[in-house]
Design an enzyme around this catalytic site. Structure first.
Site: not given
Ligand code: DAT
Ligand code: MG
Length: 151
Positions: A11, A51, A59, A87, A114, A117, A128
């Site tokens: 990212k 997404y 968010f 993962r 974070n 991805h 993707e």
């Molecule tokens: P991951 O990236 O671990 O697969 P995800 O698919 O649930 O997690 O979410 C995608 C991204 O969205 C994640 O990397 C960061 C953001 N995100 C997820 N949950 C969030 C939250 N509660 N607050 C802020 N950003 C969030």
């Molecule tokens: Mg995800």
């Protein structure tokens, strides 16, 4: 049977913080095969499509701003079990909960920053990679390491 592939993306924070080499290294050293790689400024509509499952979340607008705030590094990695293994290498979504030794556990502190991805299923890996790479952007090659990694 098709070999499993996953979409991994560094990212904008990972690029800005100079973590590109470090992050690529983790997947390289593990023994997966790099099939596609590019530095790319992501347009808003692509970020939204990527997404789309999160579009009702509060968010979501912040997430789209973040992902489009600078260049990302797009990667396709291949290997048996690569989706789940990647993962694990990446660690929990919230870096404060991610185990030491994982990318997020070692290199990040906030969910909204974070650094990386990884696809969450083989089907999403395919989806993707199709979204982020154009026809002809993936390399067809074999690594000389393969016989030393897979018996
Ligand atoms: P991951 O990236 O671990 O697969 P995800 O698919 O649930 O997690 O979410 C995608 C991204 O969205 C994640 O990397 C960061 C953001 N995100 C997820 N949950 C969030 C939250 N509660 N607050 C802020 N950003 C969030
Ligand atoms: Mg995800």
């Amino acid at each position: 049977k098709e070999v499993e592939q996953t979409y991994i993306m560094i990212k904008p924070d990972g690029v800005q913080r100079g973590l590109v080499g470090e992050i690529i290294s983790r997947f390289e050293k593990k023994g997966f095969l790099l099939k596609g790689l590019k530095l790319f400024q992501c347009p808003k509509d692509l970020a939204q499509e990527h997404y789309k499952d999160l579009k009702e979340r509060p968010f979501f607008p912040n997430l789209i701003d973040y992902i489009t705030s600078g260049p990302v590094v797009c990667m396709a990695w291949e290997g048996d079990g690569v989706v789940a293994s990647a993962r694990k290498l990446i660690g929990a979504t919230n870096p404060l909960q991610a185990e030491p030794g994982t990318i997020r556990g070692d290199l990040a502190v906030q969910t909204g920053r974070n650094v990386v991805h990884g696809s969450d299923s083989p089907d999403n890996g395919k989806r993707e990679i199709g979204l982020w790479f154009k026809e002809g952007e993936l390399a067809q090659w074999e690594s000389v390491q393969t016989p030393w990694l897979i018996e």
